[in-house]
Write a protein that holds these residues in place. Structure first.
Motif, PDB file in Angstrom:
ATOM      1  N   TYR A   5     -35.367  13.315 -32.525  1.00  0.00           N
ATOM      2  CA  TYR A   5     -35.176  13.182 -33.986  1.00  0.00           C
ATOM      3  C   TYR A   5     -36.427  12.650 -34.673  1.00  0.00           C
ATOM      4  N   LYS A   6     -37.584  12.802 -34.017  1.00  0.00           N
ATOM      5  CA  LYS A   6     -38.810  12.249 -34.630  1.00  0.00           C
ATOM      6  C   LYS A   6     -39.023  12.879 -36.017  1.00  0.00           C
ATOM      7  N   PRO A   7     -39.086  12.051 -37.064  1.00  0.00           N
ATOM      8  CA  PRO A   7     -39.262  12.626 -38.403  1.00  0.00           C
ATOM      9  C   PRO A   7     -40.721  13.010 -38.651  1.00  0.00           C
ATOM     10  N   LEU A   8     -40.960  13.855 -39.630  1.00  0.00           N
ATOM     11  CA  LEU A   8     -42.321  14.284 -39.973  1.00  0.00           C
ATOM     12  C   LEU A   8     -43.140  13.073 -40.413  1.00  0.00           C
ATOM     13  N   ARG A   9     -42.513  12.231 -41.242  1.00  0.00           N
ATOM     14  CA  ARG A   9     -43.165  10.988 -41.685  1.00  0.00           C
ATOM     15  C   ARG A   9     -42.173   9.842 -41.539  1.00  0.00           C
ATOM     16  N   ASN A  10     -42.674   8.678 -41.143  1.00  0.00           N
ATOM     17  CA  ASN A  10     -41.820   7.527 -40.911  1.00  0.00           C
ATOM     18  C   ASN A  10     -42.110   6.524 -42.024  1.00  0.00           C
ATOM     19  N   ILE A  11     -41.590   6.812 -43.241  1.00  0.00           N
ATOM     20  CA  ILE A  11     -42.016   6.028 -44.399  1.00  0.00           C
ATOM     21  C   ILE A  11     -40.885   5.220 -45.030  1.00  0.00           C
ATOM     22  N   SER A  12     -39.694   5.342 -44.460  1.00  0.00           N
ATOM     23  CA  SER A  12     -38.548   4.717 -45.112  1.00  0.00           C
ATOM     24  C   SER A  12     -38.253   3.338 -44.524  1.00  0.00           C
ATOM     25  N   ALA A  13     -37.574   2.488 -45.295  1.00  0.00           N
ATOM     26  CA  ALA A  13     -37.109   1.200 -44.770  1.00  0.00           C
ATOM     27  C   ALA A  13     -35.741   1.360 -44.112  1.00  0.00           C
ATOM     28  N   ILE A  14     -35.267   2.599 -44.079  1.00  0.00           N
ATOM     29  CA  ILE A  14     -34.026   2.920 -43.354  1.00  0.00           C
ATOM     30  C   ILE A  14     -34.440   3.575 -42.038  1.00  0.00           C
ATOM     31  N   ALA A  15     -33.848   3.147 -40.928  1.00  0.00           N
ATOM     32  CA  ALA A  15     -34.230   3.700 -39.615  1.00  0.00           C
ATOM     33  C   ALA A  15     -34.093   5.218 -39.622  1.00  0.00           C
ATOM     34  N   SER A  16     -35.043   5.876 -38.970  1.00  0.00           N
ATOM     35  CA  SER A  16     -35.113   7.341 -39.025  1.00  0.00           C
ATOM     36  C   SER A  16     -33.805   8.023 -38.644  1.00  0.00           C
ATOM     37  N   TYR A  17     -33.136   7.515 -37.605  1.00  0.00           N
ATOM     38  CA  TYR A  17     -31.935   8.225 -37.156  1.00  0.00           C
ATOM     39  C   TYR A  17     -30.881   8.300 -38.253  1.00  0.00           C
ATOM     40  N   ALA A  18     -30.877   7.290 -39.153  1.00  0.00           N
ATOM     41  CA  ALA A  18     -29.859   7.233 -40.195  1.00  0.00           C
ATOM     42  C   ALA A  18     -30.208   8.109 -41.397  1.00  0.00           C
ATOM     43  N   LEU A  19     -31.395   8.728 -41.363  1.00  0.00           N
ATOM     44  CA  LEU A  19     -31.766   9.650 -42.441  1.00  0.00           C
ATOM     45  C   LEU A  19     -31.196  11.049 -42.173  1.00  0.00           C
ATOM     46  N   TYR A  20     -30.744  11.232 -40.933  1.00  0.00           N
ATOM     47  CA  TYR A  20     -30.120  12.517 -40.571  1.00  0.00           C
ATOM     48  C   TYR A  20     -28.609  12.403 -40.787  1.00  0.00           C
ATOM     49  N   GLN A  21     -27.918  13.522 -40.628  1.00  0.00           N
ATOM     50  CA  GLN A  21     -26.461  13.471 -40.632  1.00  0.00           C
ATOM     51  C   GLN A  21     -26.027  12.593 -39.450  1.00  0.00           C
ATOM     52  N   ASP A  22     -24.788  12.120 -39.464  1.00  0.00           N
ATOM     53  CA  ASP A  22     -24.303  11.219 -38.415  1.00  0.00           C
ATOM     54  C   ASP A  22     -24.466  11.875 -37.033  1.00  0.00           C
ATOM     55  N   TYR A  23     -25.292  11.252 -36.181  1.00  0.00           N
ATOM     56  CA  TYR A  23     -25.569  11.894 -34.885  1.00  0.00           C
ATOM     57  C   TYR A  23     -24.347  11.908 -33.969  1.00  0.00           C
ATOM     58  N   HIS A  24     -23.416  10.971 -34.191  1.00  0.00           N
ATOM     59  CA  HIS A  24     -22.234  10.947 -33.314  1.00  0.00           C
ATOM     60  C   HIS A  24     -21.457  12.253 -33.447  1.00  0.00           C
ATOM     61  N   THR A  25     -21.159  12.624 -34.700  1.00  0.00           N
ATOM     62  CA  THR A  25     -20.380  13.847 -34.901  1.00  0.00           C
ATOM     63  C   THR A  25     -21.200  15.079 -34.517  1.00  0.00           C
ATOM     64  N   PHE A  26     -22.502  15.042 -34.826  1.00  0.00           N
ATOM     65  CA  PHE A  26     -23.345  16.202 -34.525  1.00  0.00           C
ATOM     66  C   PHE A  26     -23.394  16.457 -33.010  1.00  0.00           C
ATOM     67  N   ILE A  27     -23.711  15.398 -32.252  1.00  0.00           N
ATOM     68  CA  ILE A  27     -23.858  15.585 -30.795  1.00  0.00           C
ATOM     69  C   ILE A  27     -22.501  15.920 -30.158  1.00  0.00           C
ATOM     70  N   LYS A  28     -21.438  15.266 -30.656  1.00  0.00           N
ATOM     71  CA  LYS A  28     -20.102  15.571 -30.109  1.00  0.00           C
ATOM     72  C   LYS A  28     -19.769  17.051 -30.277  1.00  0.00           C
ATOM     73  N   GLN A  29     -20.077  17.575 -31.468  1.00  0.00           N
ATOM     74  CA  GLN A  29     -19.797  18.987 -31.745  1.00  0.00           C
ATOM     75  C   GLN A  29     -20.571  19.895 -30.783  1.00  0.00           C
ATOM     76  N   LYS A  30     -21.845  19.574 -30.577  1.00  0.00           N
ATOM     77  CA  LYS A  30     -22.684  20.401 -29.700  1.00  0.00           C
ATOM     78  C   LYS A  30     -22.221  20.308 -28.250  1.00  0.00           C
ATOM     79  N   LEU A  31     -21.799  19.096 -27.829  1.00  0.00           N
ATOM     80  CA  LEU A  31     -21.312  18.936 -26.449  1.00  0.00           C
ATOM     81  C   LEU A  31     -19.980  19.668 -26.270  1.00  0.00           C
ATOM     82  N   SER A  32     -19.210  19.732 -27.346  1.00  0.00           N
ATOM     83  CA  SER A  32     -17.944  20.459 -27.254  1.00  0.00           C
ATOM     84  C   SER A  32     -18.215  21.974 -27.140  1.00  0.00           C
TER      85      SER A  32
END
Ligand code: B12
Ligand code: SF4
Ligand code: SF4
Length: 311
Positions: free
Chosen positions: A83-110
């Motif tokens: 999930y490395k972002p193009l630029r790391n400029i936010s005060a919010i952690a990069s992973y939280a700038l994406y859609q919720d990874y829990h639901t995303f990864i669960k869907q892909k694993l399913s």
């Protein structure tokens, strides 16, 4: 048994995982982790280094013996997405700038499980794990050969770096396990993550101290943040300092997964704007994001400290 193991085409499973957008996929058994891991974890809890995360004290046996998580569990397909972002400029952690990874990864694993059921074995039974299941995800990913655990405690792949999110499919299929990476000192004399950590939550010869970790304080810790720690809070949600500092991320590729939605709107959001958000704005901005669970009250608590530290 060996014949049975070799008869299942793990390559097709790994290829399918890649085509679903996983950057890494490898297999480990459901054998318990070695006792050194269990002892390390118990000592960590006994030292109170888990802060208020009392849920980590439950299901310790399951965390290290994945076979206990599902009847007839035989093997684990360990995956990671970059999930490395193009630029790391936010005060919010990069992973939280994406859609919720829990639901995303669960869907892909399913989807991966559907493929295995159709193409490999109709007998497939499985359990999907992303974060919330009591499972030592990093230690298992390391055993499957996805990377090494760095001094910052993050699972790091020598080529892809450590902006990696993990997910696992525990299955009843006896798949041939992969080997861990070559045993060597990947960090060598580097201490960049220790130097970058604002609070000393990670330091040489000391266990990870969640009580001091900005990620813990801003996400998991409810109530007031201790006065002495406040001046060190330089993030609003989570913290990427020990990842960003790592030289393994300097040349690592950015996230290429188009399906894993990134929000430029969240990235641009300032602390001052967060302080003015209404519940309605918050819902609209952070729906389907890891930030939503934490809530607006806590986000504003963090933003206020962040703003005070800037002035
Ligand atoms: C609780 C938790 C947190 C807590 C505590 C973090 C911590 N270091 O434990 C807090 C809220 C602080 C947190 C923060 C973050 N987290 Co978090 N978190 C978890 C969670 C749910 C459990 C981790 C856990 O068991 N910790 C307990 C400690 C003792 O275990 P550990 O550090 O992993 O150590 C193990 C091994 O390293 C090994 N080990 C370590 N030292 C030693 C020494 C010896 C001698 C031996 C033998 C073994 C050994 O044994 C330990 C037990 O297995 C996992 C998901 C999961 N179910 O695994 C995600 C997870 C670890 N988090 C993740 C992420 C992304 C983060 C953040 C980067 C988020 C952010 N940007 O803010 C930060 C990074 C902080 C950091 N440097 O670790 C990812 C990490 C992916 C990766 N590439 O490693 C995970 C795997 C979630 C996921 N599914 O992707 N997290
Ligand atoms: S997430 Fe931040 S505070 Fe926590 S260990 Fe890493 S650098 Fe330190
Ligand atoms: S910053 Fe250096 S010491 Fe820390 S995990 Fe990366 S290579 Fe290891």
């Amino acid at each position: 048994m060996v014949e049975q193991l070799n008869s299942i085409p793990t390559n097709s499973i790994k290829q399918k995982a890649k085509s679903l957008g996983f950057d890494l996929a490898a297999i480990t058994s459901t054998e318990p982790l070695d006792t050194a891991h269990i002892e390390n974890f118990k000592n960590w809890l006994a030292g109170g280094f888990n802060g208020e995360m009392s849920w980590l004290e439950k299901n310790i046996e399951k965390r290290f013996s994945p076979a206990l998580l599902m009847p007839q569990a035989e093997s684990i397909i360990c995956t990671a997405i970059n999930y490395k972002p193009l630029r790391n400029i936010s005060a919010i952690a990069s992973y939280a700038l994406y859609q919720d990874y829990h639901t995303f990864i669960k869907q892909k694993l399913s989807e991966l499980a559907d493929f295995i059921k159709k193409e490999v074995s109709k007998e497939l039974k499985f359990k999907i794990c992303v974060d919330s299941v009591p499972l030592a995800e990093r230690a298992l990913a390391e055993r499957a050969g996805l990377g090494f655990i760095g001094k910052n405690h993050i699972l790091t792949n020598p080529q892809l770096g450590s902006f990696l999110l993990l997910g696992e499919l525990i299955t009843n299929l006896p798949l041939k396990p992969d080997e861990p990476l070559e045993q060597k000192d990947y960090c060598k004399n580097c201490n960049k993550c220790f130097d970058a950590c604002p609070t000393g939550a990670i330091a040489a010869n000391q266990p990870f101290d969640a009580n001091k970790c900005v990620s813990y304080l801003t996400i998991e810790h409810k109530g007031r943040i201790a006065k002495k720690l406040r001046p060190k809070i330089n993030c609003i949600f989570g913290c990427d300092k020990c990842i960003t500092a790592c030289p393994y991320n300097a040349q690592a590729p950015v996230c290429r997964n188009r399906d894993f939605k990134f929000s430029a709107e969240r990235q641009k959001l300032t602390a001052e704007q967060i302080l003015k958000l209404s519940e309605k704005d918050f819902d609209a901005l952070f729906v389907n994001s890891a930030v939503h669970r934490t809530g607006l009250r806590q986000l504003k608590r963090n933003a206020l400290i962040f703003v005070k530290n800037k002035t």
